[in-house]
Enzyme design. Structure first.
Site, PDB file in Angstrom:
ATOM      1  N   ASP A 154       0.864  -1.188   0.000  1.00  0.00           N
ATOM      2  CA  ASP A 154       0.000   0.000   0.000  1.00  0.00           C
ATOM      3  C   ASP A 154       0.898   1.235   0.000  1.00  0.00           C
ATOM      4  OD1 ASP A 154      -2.295   1.462  -0.089  1.00  0.00           O
ATOM      5  OD2 ASP A 154      -3.180   0.661   1.741  1.00  0.00           O
ATOM      6  N   ASP A 155       0.299   2.370  -0.379  1.00  0.00           N
ATOM      7  CA  ASP A 155       1.100   3.601  -0.361  1.00  0.00           C
ATOM      8  C   ASP A 155       1.235   4.134   1.061  1.00  0.00           C
ATOM      9  OD1 ASP A 155      -1.622   4.211  -0.253  1.00  0.00           O
ATOM     10  OD2 ASP A 155      -1.475   5.978  -1.536  1.00  0.00           O
ATOM     11  N   ASP A 197      -2.555   4.880   7.558  1.00  0.00           N
ATOM     12  CA  ASP A 197      -2.888   6.073   8.337  1.00  0.00           C
ATOM     13  C   ASP A 197      -3.500   5.644   9.673  1.00  0.00           C
ATOM     14  OD1 ASP A 197      -4.055   8.438   9.337  1.00  0.00           O
ATOM     15  OD2 ASP A 197      -4.416   9.246   7.349  1.00  0.00           O
TER      16      ASP A 197
HETATM   17  O1  LIG Z   1      -4.987   3.528   7.422  1.00  0.00           O
HETATM   18  P1  LIG Z   1      -6.243   4.097   6.806  1.00  0.00           P
HETATM   19  O2  LIG Z   1      -6.824   5.201   7.645  1.00  0.00           O
HETATM   20  O3  LIG Z   1      -7.244   3.031   6.467  1.00  0.00           O
HETATM   21  O4  LIG Z   1      -5.823   4.836   5.480  1.00  0.00           O
HETATM   22  C1  LIG Z   1      -4.958   4.260   4.534  1.00  0.00           C
HETATM   23  C2  LIG Z   1      -5.651   3.977   3.249  1.00  0.00           C
HETATM   24  O5  LIG Z   1      -6.197   5.212   2.750  1.00  0.00           O
HETATM   25  C3  LIG Z   1      -5.774   5.389   1.403  1.00  0.00           C
HETATM   26  O6  LIG Z   1      -6.711   4.837   0.548  1.00  0.00           O
HETATM   27  P2  LIG Z   1      -8.131   5.525   0.275  1.00  0.00           P
HETATM   28  O7  LIG Z   1      -9.142   4.922   1.204  1.00  0.00           O
HETATM   29  O8  LIG Z   1      -7.963   7.013   0.323  1.00  0.00           O
HETATM   30  O9  LIG Z   1      -8.509   5.033  -1.139  1.00  0.00           O
HETATM   31  P3  LIG Z   1      -7.712   5.190  -2.531  1.00  0.00           P
HETATM   32  O10 LIG Z   1      -6.331   4.607  -2.321  1.00  0.00           O
HETATM   33  O11 LIG Z   1      -8.545   4.403  -3.481  1.00  0.00           O
HETATM   34  O12 LIG Z   1      -7.683   6.652  -2.863  1.00  0.00           O
HETATM   35  C4  LIG Z   1      -4.468   4.636   1.314  1.00  0.00           C
HETATM   36  O13 LIG Z   1      -4.179   4.254  -0.023  1.00  0.00           O
HETATM   37  C5  LIG Z   1      -4.676   3.457   2.221  1.00  0.00           C
HETATM   38  O14 LIG Z   1      -5.182   2.318   1.560  1.00  0.00           O
END
Ligand SMILES: O=P(O)(O)OC[C@H]1O[C@H](OP(=O)(O)OP(=O)(O)O)[C@H](O)[C@@H]1O
Length: 165
Positions: free
Chosen positions: A91-92, A95
């Site tokens: 994952d990128d 959070d």
């Molecule tokens: O630890 P967390 O609070 O769960 O956040 C992390 C996640 O949030 C982002 O995805 P997002 O839900 O924004 O979707 P996307 O990657 O499709 O934009 C990111 O790529 C992670 O997968």
């Protein structure tokens, strides 16, 4: 609460993905890579290239605010990865850790790595490259565009003119 922003350029992202790939070399071989969509797709592509993984699967976790008080749901299952044994999840960003927790429950035997991690969720990762403060919003290159910013002097002049009005 003030929010800080950390801008990540394409070059930085590529560099950080290569740093992650290098750290993962001792863990090779992987049967394949699972990208957590969508943010994990580009890092996963870079890492799969570096680690010579041809099998790239995806998992998509969505949290709908209006349903069941924001319960995260897997809308695309990583069927090719089984229980995750031998697979690398990318994952990128981790959070709050909500997404990582769901992914780990679905793929308990996988190795979970990401580029950036905040304190609230970092314990859910097996490896990350850069720690980011909890109050910092990471601006990824696919979410941003270069914009014209007026010189400071212009801004100061505008302010002075507005005061005079
Ligand atoms: O630890 P967390 O609070 O769960 O956040 C992390 C996640 O949030 C982002 O995805 P997002 O839900 O924004 O979707 P996307 O990657 O499709 O934009 C990111 O790529 C992670 O997968």
């Amino acid at each position: 609460m003030a929010v800080n922003y950390a801008t990540v350029t394409w070059d930085q992202l590529h560099r950080d993905a290569r740093i992650l790939a290098e750290a993962l070399v001792p863990k090779m071989p992987f049967k394949g890579v699972v990208a957590v969509t969508r943010g994990g797709l580009i890092p996963a592509a870079i890492i799969a290239r570096e680690l010579n993984c041809r099998l790239v699967e995806t998992i998509s976790v969505v949290t709908y605010d209006e349903e069941e008080r924001g319960k995260p749901t897997i809308i695309k299952s990583p069927d090719a990865a089984g229980d995750g044994e031998g697979f690398l999840v990318i994952d990128d960003l981790v959070d709050s850790g909500v997404t990582a927790r769901v992914v780990r429950e679905r793929l308990p035997k996988a190795y979970f790595a990401c580029l950036y991690a905040k304190p609230a969720g970092m314990k859910l990762t097996n490896h990350f490259v850069v720690e980011v403060p909890q109050d910092t919003w990471v601006l990824f290159p696919w979410d941003t565009a270069p914009l014209f910013v007026p010189p400071l002097a212009t801004k100061a002049m505008d302010k002075a003119e507005n005061k005079a009005d």
